[in-house]
Design a protein around this motif. Sequence first.
Motif, PDB file in Angstrom:
ATOM      1  N   GLU A  17      28.606  49.041 -74.502  1.00 13.47           N
ATOM      2  CA  GLU A  17      28.300  48.964 -75.941  1.00 13.47           C
ATOM      3  C   GLU A  17      29.259  47.990 -76.630  1.00 13.47           C
ATOM      4  O   GLU A  17      28.850  47.213 -77.491  1.00 13.47           O
ATOM      5  CB  GLU A  17      28.378  50.351 -76.596  1.00 13.47           C
ATOM      6  CG  GLU A  17      27.400  51.393 -76.062  1.00 13.47           C
ATOM      7  CD  GLU A  17      25.944  51.179 -76.476  1.00 13.47           C
ATOM      8  OE1 GLU A  17      25.677  50.348 -77.353  1.00 13.47           O
ATOM      9  OE2 GLU A  17      25.073  51.861 -75.897  1.00 13.47           O
ATOM     10  N   GLN A  46      24.053  43.717 -86.189  1.00 12.41           N
ATOM     11  CA  GLN A  46      23.822  44.178 -84.816  1.00 12.41           C
ATOM     12  C   GLN A  46      25.180  44.475 -84.143  1.00 12.41           C
ATOM     13  O   GLN A  46      25.338  45.491 -83.476  1.00 12.41           O
ATOM     14  CB  GLN A  46      23.064  43.060 -84.074  1.00 12.41           C
ATOM     15  CG  GLN A  46      22.309  43.502 -82.859  1.00 12.41           C
ATOM     16  CD  GLN A  46      21.113  44.384 -83.149  1.00 12.41           C
ATOM     17  OE1 GLN A  46      20.744  44.651 -84.290  1.00 12.41           O
ATOM     18  NE2 GLN A  46      20.520  44.870 -82.085  1.00 12.41           N
ATOM     19  N   GLU A  50      26.484  48.139 -82.719  1.00 14.47           N
ATOM     20  CA  GLU A  50      26.918  48.386 -81.329  1.00 14.47           C
ATOM     21  C   GLU A  50      28.303  49.033 -81.301  1.00 14.47           C
ATOM     22  O   GLU A  50      28.581  49.880 -80.457  1.00 14.47           O
ATOM     23  CB  GLU A  50      26.919  47.084 -80.518  1.00 14.47           C
ATOM     24  CG  GLU A  50      25.566  46.433 -80.352  1.00 14.47           C
ATOM     25  CD  GLU A  50      24.508  47.331 -79.752  1.00 14.47           C
ATOM     26  OE1 GLU A  50      24.849  48.350 -79.125  1.00 14.47           O
ATOM     27  OE2 GLU A  50      23.327  47.006 -79.924  1.00 14.47           O
ATOM     28  N   HIS A  53      27.872  52.589 -81.826  1.00 11.85           N
ATOM     29  CA  HIS A  53      27.349  53.254 -80.616  1.00 11.85           C
ATOM     30  C   HIS A  53      28.502  53.570 -79.650  1.00 11.85           C
ATOM     31  O   HIS A  53      28.588  54.666 -79.100  1.00 11.85           O
ATOM     32  CB  HIS A  53      26.330  52.369 -79.894  1.00 11.85           C
ATOM     33  CG  HIS A  53      25.103  52.086 -80.696  1.00 11.85           C
ATOM     34  ND1 HIS A  53      24.151  51.165 -80.318  1.00 11.85           N
ATOM     35  CD2 HIS A  53      24.673  52.598 -81.885  1.00 11.85           C
ATOM     36  CE1 HIS A  53      23.189  51.128 -81.225  1.00 11.85           C
ATOM     37  NE2 HIS A  53      23.487  51.983 -82.186  1.00 11.85           N
ATOM     38  N   GLU A  94      18.447  44.516 -74.845  1.00 16.85           N
ATOM     39  CA  GLU A  94      18.130  45.864 -75.339  1.00 16.85           C
ATOM     40  C   GLU A  94      17.304  46.655 -74.314  1.00 16.85           C
ATOM     41  O   GLU A  94      17.465  47.876 -74.195  1.00 16.85           O
ATOM     42  CB  GLU A  94      17.428  45.801 -76.695  1.00 16.85           C
ATOM     43  CG  GLU A  94      18.349  45.404 -77.839  1.00 16.85           C
ATOM     44  CD  GLU A  94      19.564  46.317 -78.003  1.00 16.85           C
ATOM     45  OE1 GLU A  94      19.493  47.500 -77.660  1.00 16.85           O
ATOM     46  OE2 GLU A  94      20.609  45.824 -78.456  1.00 16.85           O
ATOM     47  N   VAL A  97      19.741  48.002 -71.974  1.00 14.50           N
ATOM     48  CA  VAL A  97      20.447  49.151 -72.563  1.00 14.50           C
ATOM     49  C   VAL A  97      19.575  50.401 -72.420  1.00 14.50           C
ATOM     50  O   VAL A  97      20.057  51.473 -72.029  1.00 14.50           O
ATOM     51  CB  VAL A  97      20.802  48.917 -74.054  1.00 14.50           C
ATOM     52  CG1 VAL A  97      21.430  50.166 -74.674  1.00 14.50           C
ATOM     53  CG2 VAL A  97      21.754  47.737 -74.214  1.00 14.50           C
ATOM     54  N   GLN A 127      16.977  53.421 -79.146  1.00 12.59           N
ATOM     55  CA  GLN A 127      16.500  52.289 -78.349  1.00 12.59           C
ATOM     56  C   GLN A 127      15.057  51.913 -78.688  1.00 12.59           C
ATOM     57  O   GLN A 127      14.682  50.738 -78.617  1.00 12.59           O
ATOM     58  CB  GLN A 127      16.653  52.580 -76.853  1.00 12.59           C
ATOM     59  CG  GLN A 127      18.078  52.422 -76.353  1.00 12.59           C
ATOM     60  CD  GLN A 127      18.744  51.130 -76.807  1.00 12.59           C
ATOM     61  OE1 GLN A 127      19.730  51.162 -77.520  1.00 12.59           O
ATOM     62  NE2 GLN A 127      18.210  49.979 -76.425  1.00 12.59           N
ATOM     63  N   GLU A 130      15.535  49.785 -81.691  1.00  8.79           N
ATOM     64  CA  GLU A 130      16.196  48.523 -81.327  1.00  8.79           C
ATOM     65  C   GLU A 130      15.184  47.550 -80.717  1.00  8.79           C
ATOM     66  O   GLU A 130      15.106  46.388 -81.116  1.00  8.79           O
ATOM     67  CB  GLU A 130      17.324  48.787 -80.305  1.00  8.79           C
ATOM     68  CG  GLU A 130      18.520  49.524 -80.857  1.00  8.79           C
ATOM     69  CD  GLU A 130      19.592  48.589 -81.398  1.00  8.79           C
ATOM     70  OE1 GLU A 130      19.339  47.975 -82.450  1.00  8.79           O
ATOM     71  OE2 GLU A 130      20.657  48.481 -80.776  1.00  8.79           O
TER      72      GLU A 130
HETATM   73 FE1  FEO Z   1      23.740  50.097 -78.407  1.00 11.05          FE
HETATM   74 FE2  FEO Z   1      21.624  47.907 -79.023  1.00 11.05          FE
HETATM   75  O1  FEO Z   1      22.104  49.403 -78.060  1.00 11.05           O
END
Ligand code: FEO
Length: 173
Positions: A17, A46, A50, A53, A94, A97, A127, A130
Amino acid sequence: MLSKLLEKEINDQINYEFWSAQLYLSMSAHFADLGLPGFAHWMYIQYQEETTHAVKFFNYVIERGGKVQVQPIQEVSTVWDSILSVFKETMEHEQKVTTRINHLADTAVAEKDHATQSMLRWFIDEQVEEEANVKAIVDTLKLVKDNGYGIYALDKELATRVFIDNTQTGINA
Ligand code: FEO
């Protein structure tokens, strides 16, 4: 208490992340350099997301009595061929991820760790958002192609994105 396997996998995800944050910060710098402030702003948000996250996973490991191992961040790209190539890479990133989060969820099921399964549900929903957000931009860029006015208009639109730390609200947006 987290199992050793989940502790390791979540630690790796914290690093991933943060790596994602670096990647988007680099993309933001690239757009700023191209004179596209709206694209740069979108990527900066963005980057901020992250980071939240990574911190959500960080706090979770500690809350469950685990140990966070802060690891070095690998180098990221700094130049791209086109605006579209930046967003195609973002989309592929993504998707990667999502695969990683799904793998974490599989491990949590195998380890019978219900708390981790519950925590990961937020990331699974995140997600979906995203991927959808990036796909919409890729689709618009394919439509616009090299049309200067189209890029200008999209830059203005992306400039309106607002950062919300939705890891705090528990609501994905
Ligand atoms: Fe943390 Fe864009 O996934």
